[in-house]
Design a protein around this motif. Sequence first.
Motif, PDB file in Angstrom:
ATOM      1  N   UNK A 106      -8.705 -39.164 -38.168  1.00  0.00           N
ATOM      2  CA  UNK A 106      -8.103 -39.711 -39.392  1.00  0.00           C
ATOM      3  C   UNK A 106      -8.065 -38.651 -40.486  1.00  0.00           C
ATOM      4  N   UNK A 107      -6.904 -38.494 -41.097  1.00  0.00           N
ATOM      5  CA  UNK A 107      -6.781 -37.569 -42.227  1.00  0.00           C
ATOM      6  C   UNK A 107      -6.466 -36.140 -41.831  1.00  0.00           C
ATOM      7  N   UNK A 108      -6.470 -35.840 -40.552  1.00  0.00           N
ATOM      8  CA  UNK A 108      -6.140 -34.492 -40.076  1.00  0.00           C
ATOM      9  C   UNK A 108      -4.650 -34.468 -39.752  1.00  0.00           C
ATOM     10  N   UNK A 109      -3.997 -33.364 -40.077  1.00  0.00           N
ATOM     11  CA  UNK A 109      -2.560 -33.270 -39.780  1.00  0.00           C
ATOM     12  C   UNK A 109      -2.349 -33.420 -38.273  1.00  0.00           C
ATOM     13  N   UNK A 110      -1.403 -34.271 -37.860  1.00  0.00           N
ATOM     14  CA  UNK A 110      -1.199 -34.511 -36.432  1.00  0.00           C
ATOM     15  C   UNK A 110      -0.760 -33.263 -35.663  1.00  0.00           C
ATOM     16  N   UNK A 111      -0.225 -32.282 -36.370  1.00  0.00           N
ATOM     17  CA  UNK A 111       0.164 -31.036 -35.710  1.00  0.00           C
ATOM     18  C   UNK A 111      -1.018 -30.310 -35.097  1.00  0.00           C
ATOM     19  N   UNK A 112      -2.167 -30.439 -35.738  1.00  0.00           N
ATOM     20  CA  UNK A 112      -3.385 -29.804 -35.207  1.00  0.00           C
ATOM     21  C   UNK A 112      -3.779 -30.472 -33.893  1.00  0.00           C
ATOM     22  N   UNK A 113      -3.669 -31.777 -33.852  1.00  0.00           N
ATOM     23  CA  UNK A 113      -4.002 -32.517 -32.633  1.00  0.00           C
ATOM     24  C   UNK A 113      -2.970 -32.217 -31.547  1.00  0.00           C
ATOM     25  N   UNK A 114      -1.701 -32.128 -31.949  1.00  0.00           N
ATOM     26  CA  UNK A 114      -0.632 -31.792 -31.003  1.00  0.00           C
ATOM     27  C   UNK A 114      -0.892 -30.418 -30.380  1.00  0.00           C
ATOM     28  N   UNK A 115      -1.225 -29.455 -31.208  1.00  0.00           N
ATOM     29  CA  UNK A 115      -1.531 -28.096 -30.717  1.00  0.00           C
ATOM     30  C   UNK A 115      -2.676 -28.149 -29.700  1.00  0.00           C
ATOM     31  N   UNK A 116      -3.696 -28.901 -30.016  1.00  0.00           N
ATOM     32  CA  UNK A 116      -4.860 -29.042 -29.130  1.00  0.00           C
ATOM     33  C   UNK A 116      -4.460 -29.671 -27.795  1.00  0.00           C
TER      34      UNK A 116
ATOM     35  N   UNK B 148      -0.111 -40.389 -24.213  1.00  0.00           N
ATOM     36  CA  UNK B 148      -0.880 -41.081 -25.245  1.00  0.00           C
ATOM     37  C   UNK B 148      -0.333 -42.491 -25.423  1.00  0.00           C
ATOM     38  N   UNK B 149      -1.160 -43.354 -25.955  1.00  0.00           N
ATOM     39  CA  UNK B 149      -0.718 -44.713 -26.239  1.00  0.00           C
ATOM     40  C   UNK B 149       0.403 -44.667 -27.277  1.00  0.00           C
ATOM     41  N   UNK B 150       1.388 -45.534 -27.105  1.00  0.00           N
ATOM     42  CA  UNK B 150       2.542 -45.552 -28.002  1.00  0.00           C
ATOM     43  C   UNK B 150       2.107 -45.707 -29.466  1.00  0.00           C
ATOM     44  N   UNK B 151       2.634 -44.840 -30.313  1.00  0.00           N
ATOM     45  CA  UNK B 151       2.352 -44.908 -31.739  1.00  0.00           C
ATOM     46  C   UNK B 151       1.189 -44.037 -32.193  1.00  0.00           C
ATOM     47  N   UNK B 152       0.500 -43.399 -31.255  1.00  0.00           N
ATOM     48  CA  UNK B 152      -0.677 -42.605 -31.606  1.00  0.00           C
ATOM     49  C   UNK B 152      -0.340 -41.497 -32.596  1.00  0.00           C
ATOM     50  N   UNK B 153       0.649 -40.698 -32.271  1.00  0.00           N
ATOM     51  CA  UNK B 153       0.989 -39.566 -33.140  1.00  0.00           C
ATOM     52  C   UNK B 153       1.501 -40.043 -34.504  1.00  0.00           C
ATOM     53  N   UNK B 154       2.240 -41.131 -34.504  1.00  0.00           N
ATOM     54  CA  UNK B 154       2.744 -41.624 -35.791  1.00  0.00           C
ATOM     55  C   UNK B 154       1.614 -42.208 -36.643  1.00  0.00           C
ATOM     56  N   UNK B 155       0.663 -42.864 -36.017  1.00  0.00           N
ATOM     57  CA  UNK B 155      -0.502 -43.368 -36.754  1.00  0.00           C
ATOM     58  C   UNK B 155      -1.293 -42.210 -37.352  1.00  0.00           C
ATOM     59  N   UNK B 156      -1.445 -41.143 -36.580  1.00  0.00           N
ATOM     60  CA  UNK B 156      -2.130 -39.958 -37.109  1.00  0.00           C
ATOM     61  C   UNK B 156      -1.373 -39.401 -38.316  1.00  0.00           C
ATOM     62  N   UNK B 157      -0.053 -39.411 -38.225  1.00  0.00           N
ATOM     63  CA  UNK B 157       0.766 -38.950 -39.351  1.00  0.00           C
ATOM     64  C   UNK B 157       0.565 -39.850 -40.570  1.00  0.00           C
ATOM     65  N   UNK B 158       0.541 -41.150 -40.334  1.00  0.00           N
ATOM     66  CA  UNK B 158       0.354 -42.097 -41.439  1.00  0.00           C
ATOM     67  C   UNK B 158      -1.009 -41.906 -42.100  1.00  0.00           C
ATOM     68  N   UNK B 159      -2.063 -41.759 -41.294  1.00  0.00           N
ATOM     69  CA  UNK B 159      -3.396 -41.550 -41.863  1.00  0.00           C
ATOM     70  C   UNK B 159      -3.472 -40.221 -42.619  1.00  0.00           C
TER      71      UNK B 159
END
Length: 160
Positions: free
Chosen positions: A9-19, A66-77
């Motif tokens: 939560x609160x981390x840019x989703x791009x960092x998680x995507x890179x990982x 990933x479960x549907x909506x995961x990346x977008x939820x990360x973006x929202x947070x």
Amino acid sequence: MEKLISKFKGIHPGIILERELKKKGLKKGPFALSLNEYPQTLNDITKGKRGITIALSIKLDQCLGLEEGTMFLLQAYYEIQKEKDKISLSNKPDLSIIRRILFWDTDFDNINWQKQYQAVVKRVMERGNDDEKNEIIRFYGKQKINEVKNLDNAFKRTIT
């Protein structure tokens, strides 16, 4: 998914995507092209310069398993955290820059930075160092600083 979301939560989703891409041994360029996206877009996302749209989130979630909506939820947070940070910064100046000794006659922790702006501006502009003055200018803006100076000048003219 909830565990993953709360962990990031609160981390840019791009960092998680890179990982995730590194974990799966995928290169950004070919992966982007497989999603019918420009490689620059994916690169900007992984560097935190761009957000993830709903359409891209769906593609990423499917391709990465990933479960549907995961990346977008990360973006929202991430957006929520960004807004919270903005709000907390807007309520008071950066107090690590302002020396408490400037307000020796006041309870520094109880200064209402919005209501008492005239006194704060006068004090810092008279006695503060360059860093403190610049922080006050950044926080209140040049217009408000000039307003205080003009009020002070008008007061001085009336008593002389």
